[in-house]
Design an enzyme around this catalytic site. Sequence first.
Site, PDB file in Angstrom:
ATOM      1  N   ASP A  51     130.510 124.988 114.162  1.00 16.67           N
ATOM      2  CA  ASP A  51     129.943 123.983 115.406  1.00 16.67           C
ATOM      3  C   ASP A  51     130.005 122.694 115.185  1.00 16.67           C
ATOM      4  O   ASP A  51     129.372 122.072 114.631  1.00 16.67           O
ATOM      5  CB  ASP A  51     128.369 124.505 115.282  1.00 16.67           C
ATOM      6  CG  ASP A  51     127.784 123.765 116.472  1.00 16.67           C
ATOM      7  OD1 ASP A  51     128.495 123.163 117.375  1.00 16.67           O
ATOM      8  OD2 ASP A  51     126.520 123.896 116.404  1.00 16.67           O
ATOM      9  N   GLU A 129     137.674 101.311  92.406  1.00 14.33           N
ATOM     10  CA  GLU A 129     136.680 101.125  91.182  1.00 14.33           C
ATOM     11  C   GLU A 129     135.617 101.331  91.972  1.00 14.33           C
ATOM     12  O   GLU A 129     134.989 100.459  92.591  1.00 14.33           O
ATOM     13  CB  GLU A 129     136.832  99.697  90.676  1.00 14.33           C
ATOM     14  CG  GLU A 129     138.091  99.208  90.200  1.00 14.33           C
ATOM     15  CD  GLU A 129     138.217  97.704  89.990  1.00 14.33           C
ATOM     16  OE1 GLU A 129     137.046  97.069  90.063  1.00 14.33           O
ATOM     17  OE2 GLU A 129     139.209  97.088  89.604  1.00 14.33           O
ATOM     18  N   GLU A 131     131.389 101.521  92.027  1.00 11.16           N
ATOM     19  CA  GLU A 131     129.971 101.116  91.236  1.00 11.16           C
ATOM     20  C   GLU A 131     128.908 101.961  91.899  1.00 11.16           C
ATOM     21  O   GLU A 131     129.076 102.202  93.085  1.00 11.16           O
ATOM     22  CB  GLU A 131     129.855  99.681  91.456  1.00 11.16           C
ATOM     23  CG  GLU A 131     130.919  98.763  90.812  1.00 11.16           C
ATOM     24  CD  GLU A 131     130.954  97.196  91.115  1.00 11.16           C
ATOM     25  OE1 GLU A 131     131.549  96.498  90.249  1.00 11.16           O
ATOM     26  OE2 GLU A 131     130.465  96.865  92.037  1.00 11.16           O
ATOM     27  N   GLU A 185     128.130  98.221  84.331  1.00  6.02           N
ATOM     28  CA  GLU A 185     128.078  96.929  85.226  1.00  6.02           C
ATOM     29  C   GLU A 185     127.046  95.871  84.841  1.00  6.02           C
ATOM     30  O   GLU A 185     126.125  96.140  83.952  1.00  6.02           O
ATOM     31  CB  GLU A 185     128.249  97.393  86.513  1.00  6.02           C
ATOM     32  CG  GLU A 185     129.644  97.190  87.121  1.00  6.02           C
ATOM     33  CD  GLU A 185     130.554  95.890  87.069  1.00  6.02           C
ATOM     34  OE1 GLU A 185     129.676  95.005  86.907  1.00  6.02           O
ATOM     35  OE2 GLU A 185     131.792  95.807  87.076  1.00  6.02           O
ATOM     36  N   GLU A 192     130.244 101.611  86.361  1.00  2.93           N
ATOM     37  CA  GLU A 192     131.507 101.730  87.297  1.00  2.93           C
ATOM     38  C   GLU A 192     132.356 102.519  86.542  1.00  2.93           C
ATOM     39  O   GLU A 192     132.350 103.052  85.481  1.00  2.93           O
ATOM     40  CB  GLU A 192     132.175 100.298  87.139  1.00  2.93           C
ATOM     41  CG  GLU A 192     133.439 100.097  87.540  1.00  2.93           C
ATOM     42  CD  GLU A 192     134.168  98.884  87.790  1.00  2.93           C
ATOM     43  OE1 GLU A 192     133.316  97.852  88.161  1.00  2.93           O
ATOM     44  OE2 GLU A 192     135.327  98.768  87.654  1.00  2.93           O
ATOM     45  N   HIS A 241     135.794  97.960  94.977  1.00  4.63           N
ATOM     46  CA  HIS A 241     137.035  97.372  94.885  1.00  4.63           C
ATOM     47  C   HIS A 241     138.367  98.369  94.822  1.00  4.63           C
ATOM     48  O   HIS A 241     138.227  99.345  94.265  1.00  4.63           O
ATOM     49  CB  HIS A 241     137.382  96.333  93.749  1.00  4.63           C
ATOM     50  CG  HIS A 241     136.256  95.342  93.418  1.00  4.63           C
ATOM     51  ND1 HIS A 241     135.897  94.598  92.353  1.00  4.63           N
ATOM     52  CD2 HIS A 241     135.015  95.273  94.354  1.00  4.63           C
ATOM     53  CE1 HIS A 241     135.049  93.781  92.676  1.00  4.63           C
ATOM     54  NE2 HIS A 241     134.448  94.159  93.877  1.00  4.63           N
ATOM     55  N   ARG A 313     137.775  85.546  90.907  1.00  6.41           N
ATOM     56  CA  ARG A 313     137.115  86.714  91.194  1.00  6.41           C
ATOM     57  C   ARG A 313     136.180  86.573  92.432  1.00  6.41           C
ATOM     58  O   ARG A 313     135.454  87.297  92.743  1.00  6.41           O
ATOM     59  CB  ARG A 313     136.146  87.364  89.970  1.00  6.41           C
ATOM     60  CG  ARG A 313     136.997  88.136  89.254  1.00  6.41           C
ATOM     61  CD  ARG A 313     136.285  88.449  88.023  1.00  6.41           C
ATOM     62  NE  ARG A 313     137.239  89.037  86.848  1.00  6.41           N
ATOM     63  CZ  ARG A 313     137.875  90.141  86.870  1.00  6.41           C
ATOM     64  NH1 ARG A 313     137.295  91.102  87.644  1.00  6.41           N
ATOM     65  NH2 ARG A 313     138.796  90.587  86.082  1.00  6.41           N
ATOM     66  N   GLU A 330     144.158  93.575  94.795  1.00  5.86           N
ATOM     67  CA  GLU A 330     143.157  94.522  94.773  1.00  5.86           C
ATOM     68  C   GLU A 330     142.000  93.724  95.929  1.00  5.86           C
ATOM     69  O   GLU A 330     141.836  92.389  96.090  1.00  5.86           O
ATOM     70  CB  GLU A 330     142.208  93.828  93.393  1.00  5.86           C
ATOM     71  CG  GLU A 330     140.742  94.579  93.239  1.00  5.86           C
ATOM     72  CD  GLU A 330     140.250  93.782  92.058  1.00  5.86           C
ATOM     73  OE1 GLU A 330     140.745  93.422  91.049  1.00  5.86           O
ATOM     74  OE2 GLU A 330     138.803  93.681  92.092  1.00  5.86           O
ATOM     75  N   ARG A 332     138.370  93.540  97.870  1.00  5.51           N
ATOM     76  CA  ARG A 332     137.145  93.341  97.001  1.00  5.51           C
ATOM     77  C   ARG A 332     135.894  93.591  98.116  1.00  5.51           C
ATOM     78  O   ARG A 332     134.960  93.390  97.609  1.00  5.51           O
ATOM     79  CB  ARG A 332     136.951  91.979  96.238  1.00  5.51           C
ATOM     80  CG  ARG A 332     137.895  92.189  95.052  1.00  5.51           C
ATOM     81  CD  ARG A 332     137.735  90.835  94.491  1.00  5.51           C
ATOM     82  NE  ARG A 332     136.455  90.537  93.680  1.00  5.51           N
ATOM     83  CZ  ARG A 332     136.272  90.716  92.573  1.00  5.51           C
ATOM     84  NH1 ARG A 332     136.934  91.578  91.834  1.00  5.51           N
ATOM     85  NH2 ARG A 332     135.185  90.557  92.154  1.00  5.51           N
TER      86      ARG A 332
END
Length: 441
Positions: A51, A129, A131, A185, A192, A241, A313, A330, A332
């Site tokens: 459904d 990755e 977390e 982490e 992570e 990330h 970062r 990457e 983020r």
Amino acid sequence: MVPKQEIMQAVKKEGIKFIQLQFTDILGTVKNVTIPATELEKALDEGIFFDGSSVLGYATIEESDMRLKPDPNTFVIIPWLQEDLKTARMVCKVYDHEGNRFEGDPRAALENIMERTRKKGWVFNTAPEYEFFFLMPDEKGDPTTKPSDYGGYFDLMRDKGDNVRKEIVTYLNAMGFEVEASHHEVAPGQHEIDLRYTDAISSADRVAMMKYVTKTIAYKHGLYATFMPKPIYGVCGSGMHTHLSLMTLQGKNVFYDPKGPYKLSKSALHFIGGILKYARETCAILASSVNSYKRLVPGYEAPVYISWANRNRSAFIRVPAGREARTRIELRNPDPAGNPYLQFTVMLAAGLKGIEEKIEPPEPVERDIFHMSPEEREALGIDSLPESLGEALDCMKKSSLVREALGNHLFSHFLYIKRQEWDEYKAQVSDWEIQRLLPAL
Ligand code: GLU
Ligand code: MG
């Protein structure tokens, strides 16, 4: 494509009793119908009816008869269920009452854009990755916000969280999900797990399953695992990330060029240009909860400003070390609370648009942007991500890129459901207001 016969043989040989047929609703919640293994052949041939009007973001009552067809490539044995409960999972494709592929199935959007990419001669790979927090339950078993430990980044802990994480990794590997690393982490109770790259469809199937594995195994050990982006004020939140790359159908990395700037190819730079240009429009899909925007604030290693960098970062996009076959970017801002199918769809849509339109990215910003003044940021042309889900939805609403990538059904239903979430949330009176304003006003 794995032939049906191979699956039927595996079911017999392994003594599988149940098949868990899975798909996700529009928000990424994993839905499942369990059939006895004796029904599998029929399910593979004809599909299983359900459904659709009872699944968030799917069909209306009038057209609610929908059908699930298991994708034969997704057969995986669930390793901790044994003997009478021995179960395999298969991810399904959703079809509407007329037998057409249902355009509200989040996986269909990703399949479509992956096919468009394949026609260009490329495969889009992602490596998430993810977390999450292990939290303590209260005496009734409901989650609290008390973390399960007081560890920090890379700490080797003596508490059970560490062993629970190892058990999760063991099961993920047993399912063929190739974990590259896992660690404690920055925040208390935060962990992570990093997955190896694979094509974005398999990767999204894995992310959906991983959340279920993580929660289930944590629960078995008396912990509560949450993917809420910012469950605790004042400490880091949980991101997802995602490492992105394009490969040719022959397996050559398209982002690598030994002679290009930073050893990146033109395509890699344009892909970055596209993701940066459409960052505000795609943000509601990548960070899709009202709570996501409590994570995207300065000071917690989560991005706030739209820039790219090779090392820094604080950037929204980082190009990690490692070139040749390992060349990747990457991203983020995504968090693990979203729908991975939609998340990977819009990442690819923005990157491809960058390549198609040859969008040049600005210079990378290697300085810590959190410590720049607004004037410095403005001089460098660095814009900000939306500050709230409401703002992100306003940006998405105007986006022809996101509408085209998701299709009208997913686009309009997502906006409608999330606007309701935002409207309800913004009318709440928070503890902060009571504590700070009530005595003062
Ligand atoms: N937890 C941080 C975030 O919310 C990321 C920490 C890191 O892995 O660099 O994005
Ligand atoms: Mg991390």
